[in-house]
Write an enzyme that holds these catalytic residues in place. Structure first.
Site, PDB file in Angstrom:
ATOM      1  N   ASP A  44       4.515   8.062 -17.454  1.00 53.38           N
ATOM      2  CA  ASP A  44       3.767   6.930 -16.979  1.00 53.38           C
ATOM      3  C   ASP A  44       2.473   6.904 -18.174  1.00 53.38           C
ATOM      4  O   ASP A  44       2.261   6.056 -18.536  1.00 53.38           O
ATOM      5  CB  ASP A  44       3.217   7.552 -15.669  1.00 53.38           C
ATOM      6  CG  ASP A  44       2.574   6.195 -15.012  1.00 53.38           C
ATOM      7  OD1 ASP A  44       1.643   6.432 -14.410  1.00 53.38           O
ATOM      8  OD2 ASP A  44       3.237   5.038 -15.087  1.00 53.38           O
ATOM      9  N   ASP A  79       3.949   4.836  -7.318  1.00 60.12           N
ATOM     10  CA  ASP A  79       2.923   5.988  -7.069  1.00 60.12           C
ATOM     11  C   ASP A  79       3.046   6.383  -5.571  1.00 60.12           C
ATOM     12  O   ASP A  79       3.084   7.545  -5.467  1.00 60.12           O
ATOM     13  CB  ASP A  79       1.548   5.404  -7.492  1.00 60.12           C
ATOM     14  CG  ASP A  79       1.221   4.833  -8.928  1.00 60.12           C
ATOM     15  OD1 ASP A  79       0.538   3.873  -9.028  1.00 60.12           O
ATOM     16  OD2 ASP A  79       2.094   5.431  -9.554  1.00 60.12           O
TER      17      ASP A  79
END
Lengths: 232, 458
Positions: free
Chosen positions: B269, B376
């Site tokens: 990420d 997330d």
């Protein structure tokens, strides 16, 4: 009760929630470090020796208390910096939250976390079947644990206020008083399972700390009376 | 990724689209809102935080994964002023994100603790082909690393695929993909979940009732997420979907692989969002160029913009001055048993009518909120759920991971306010979470146990 404190006083303001969580985090880190030390000590010593283990445990507890207070101090420093930042950002030059409120919230944060860690496994076990104290231990285990935890949470809150106040006004004796009180309470818990020895003095200490914190926050006997009378 | 929601000029029709993207975390992009035209108090000053969180889910070679990309927010003219306001309202936005993350985690932990199904090992997904039942430690470690590599490469492929689709404007395809994946998620997984819960509590339910319940749930969910619906309901649906995905992950990922994957995903990420050639960054930039919101299906947004005079939770349409738009996308990936691989993306956009429109004439109050990618949510919940499921420290470890993740989220938001561009939401939180998980499990647990057995208090 601690949860009630949370709901009524903290949940409204988002800034307080953040400070609370950060306080809990700091307590957690201090716990981590102290358990690391204890763990190393245990591994390095002889597991068979009962007395040594007990001694190590006591050492671990004391060390943990000292670390907690150290982290409270660090948190105080951080909050001071944060207040300066908030003041700079706010429109009218004064911070949206005062240092006393922060002290209160930080204390609650510490207290909640320590209480949670002490109680939560106990609570989970309490949901299951079983008898308390079947092996000759005290039957009041759950009750006394609950009371002890509650007193500890409140104490953390008051210590937070006292500690920050001491740091603000540079009164070192206040800070040392808090540390000594904390050590005393932890030490008293060594008297368990003789609950008289540990619970009663703890409550007395808590009452003393409560009165002290109340006075420091600007309250007085007069305010108290007015508050009670108005409500009645 | 966390992005700020900015008002977009156009009505977003892709608002309801779900794109299944690899769940990539899009970095949160703090966007500052354009200055509010309205003079109305400070209401309009919403702190815009843009966070594009796109989470990438493991890609299935067969299916798509949902990924989210964040759209960077555009700054409006009155940046400076906004900046100040932004920081001021920072705390409020942090809380707006705390609550859904907490809710999702609570749902996952509650399910894990009570329903046996999710902690039994019943096989693995096709994305993690190597088994962990090997006798030696080294072999097990190797297998988990290989699993991770497979998973991450699937995610990368899916994300790149999605970005390409977006670049070449194959919107229909993306929409279709998203709709399919959300369909699957809403219906199939809910059915399984409901079945397991009913089994656990020994409650009988006949098929017709079940059918009606699931049909209603799924249909309303589809409408809410892809089209318009009340903000709270949208948020609730997105949370539920994230929780379901997280539960699937927890069930089907083998132990060590799960931890290694979590670590690898946060590194990925970080790179995908911050590197100039990263797919997520390209996605965000492309969306910015075209002045479009990023796939609404993959993002949870905490605020919404109100159109003039209407209390409609519309995401788009903002007044002439504001155009910043952040979209956070979140991809959720769906892991399915080898038969289908679909990626789902669900986006939750929940408009929050926080600012009432006071003057009806031209202003649209926009409450800019922060957007966080759904991926997330999923990975946070996976971390906490795994901690709840497998830790010897039980609740202590779970609590510690929970606090660690929240603090990580706070820090990320702070960084967002400082850097004002899309930032990855996963790395900091996951790092803290992992550190706390392993240390609490191994160090704190024995300490607390010994203390509790002697009833000592620290």
């Amino acid at each position: 009760p601690a949860f009630g404190l949370f709901i009524f006083t903290i949940a409204r303001d988002p800034l307080r929630i953040i400070i609370l969580i950060a306080g809990a985090f700091f307590w957690l880190v201090s716990l981590l470090l102290s358990s690391l030390i204890w763990f190393i000590a245990v591994k390095a010593s002889d597991p068979q020796d009962e007395r040594l283990q007990k001694g190590l445990l006591i050492f671990g507890v004391m060390f943990s208390v000292l670390l907690q207070e150290a982290f409270r101090f660090l948190y105080y420093k951080l909050l001071r910096k944060a207040i300066e930042g908030l003041v700079a950002l706010s429109e009218d030059g004064c911070s949206p939250i005062s240092i006393q409120q922060m002290a209160y919230v930080a204390g609650v944060g510490f207290g909640l976390m320590s209480g949670a860690f002490s109680m939560i496994n106990l609570l989970a076990d309490a949901l299951g079947p079983g008898t308390v104290g079947i092996h000759g231990d005290s039957q009041l285990y759950f009750l006394t644990s609950a009371f002890m935890t509650m007193v500890l949470i409140f104490l953390h809150t008051f210590w937070g206020i006292l500690f920050f106040h001491g740091c603000e006004h540079r009164r070192w004796w206040e800070i040392t008083a808090v540390v000594i009180m904390h050590l005393t309470v932890s030490g008293l818990s060594f008297c368990n399972p003789m609950y008289v020895g540990s619970l009663v003095p703890s409550y007395l200490l808590m009452a003393a700390a409560a009165a002290w914190a109340y006075l420091l926050s600007g309250g007085s006997a007069q305010n108290l009376r007015r508050f009670l009378l108005c409500k009645c | 990724m966390i992005t700020f929601m900015n008002n977009s000029d156009s009505e977003e029709e892709p608002c309801n689209e779900r794109t299944s993207l690899m769940s990539a975390e899009s970095p949160p992009v703090p966007s500052y809102q354009d200055g509010l035209q309205a003079s109305e108090a400070g209401e309009a000053q919403a702190h815009r935080k843009r966070r594009a969180g796109s989470s990438r889910g493991p890609n299935n070679i067969t299916g798509g994964e949902t990924s989210g990309s964040g759209v960077p927010v555009r700054e409006s003219a009155l940046e400076n002023e906004e900046e100040e306001l932004t920081l001021k309202y920072g705390a409020k936005h942090v809380i707006m994100l705390f609550v859904p993350v907490t809710l999702c985690m609570i749902v996952v932990v509650a399910t894990i603790k009570s329903v046996r199904f999710y902690t039994e090992k019943n096989g693995q997904l096709i994305y993690t082909p190597f088994s962990e039942d090997t006798p030696s430690v080294g072999q097990r470690l190797l297998n988990s690393v290989l699993n991770t590599i497979v998973m991450i490469s699937v995610i990368i492929v899916m994300t790149v695929f999605l970005v390409l689709l977006y670049k070449y404007r194959c919107y229909k395809f993306i929409h279709g993909w998203l709709i399919l994946s959300s369909l699957m998620l809403l219906f199939l997984f809910t059915y399984i979940y409901l079945g397991e819960v009913l089994k656990t509590y020994n409650v009988a339910m006949d098929y017709p009732t079940l059918f009606i319940v699931i049909w209603n749930f799924g249909a309303v969910g589809m409408i809410c997420i892809h089209w318009k619906g009340p903000l709270q309901l949208q948020q609730a649906y997105l949370i539920m979907i994230s929780a379901l995905m997280a539960l699937v992950f927890i069930k089907y990922l083998p132990e060590w692989s799960a931890w290694v994957i979590l670590g690898a995903i946060s590194i990925y990420d970080l790179m995908a969002v911050l590197c100039p050639k990263g797919p997520l960054r390209m996605l965000v930039e492309t969306a910015q160029e075209r002045n479009e919101p990023i796939f609404p299906a993959l993002i949870y947004s905490s605020a919404m913009m109100w159109t003039v005079g209407l209390a409609k939770p519309d995401m788009a349409a903002r007044g002439p001055s504001q155009q910043t738009w952040d979209a956070a996308e979140d991809g959720r990936e769906q892991l399915r048993s080898p038969s289908h691989a679909e990626s789902q993306m669900s986006e939750t956009r929940s408009p929050v009518p926080t600012c009432p429109v006071t003057s009806l004439e031209e202003l649209e109050e926009e409450e800019r909120g922060v957007k966080l990618g759904l991926g997330d949510f999923i990975f946070y919940s996976v971390l906490v759920g795994k901690a709840a499921a497998t830790a010897s420290g039980d609740w202590n470890t779970t609590l510690a991971c929970f606090v660690a993740i929240l603090i990580g989220l706070c820090l990320t938001l702070l960084l967002l306010a400082v850097f004002k561009k899309a930032l990855p939401a996963l790395p900091i939180s996951i790092t803290f979470g992992l550190i706390f998980y392993f240390s609490t499990d191994n160090l704190v647990q024995p300490f607390m146990d010994t203390l509790a057995s002697h009833q000592l208090y620290i």
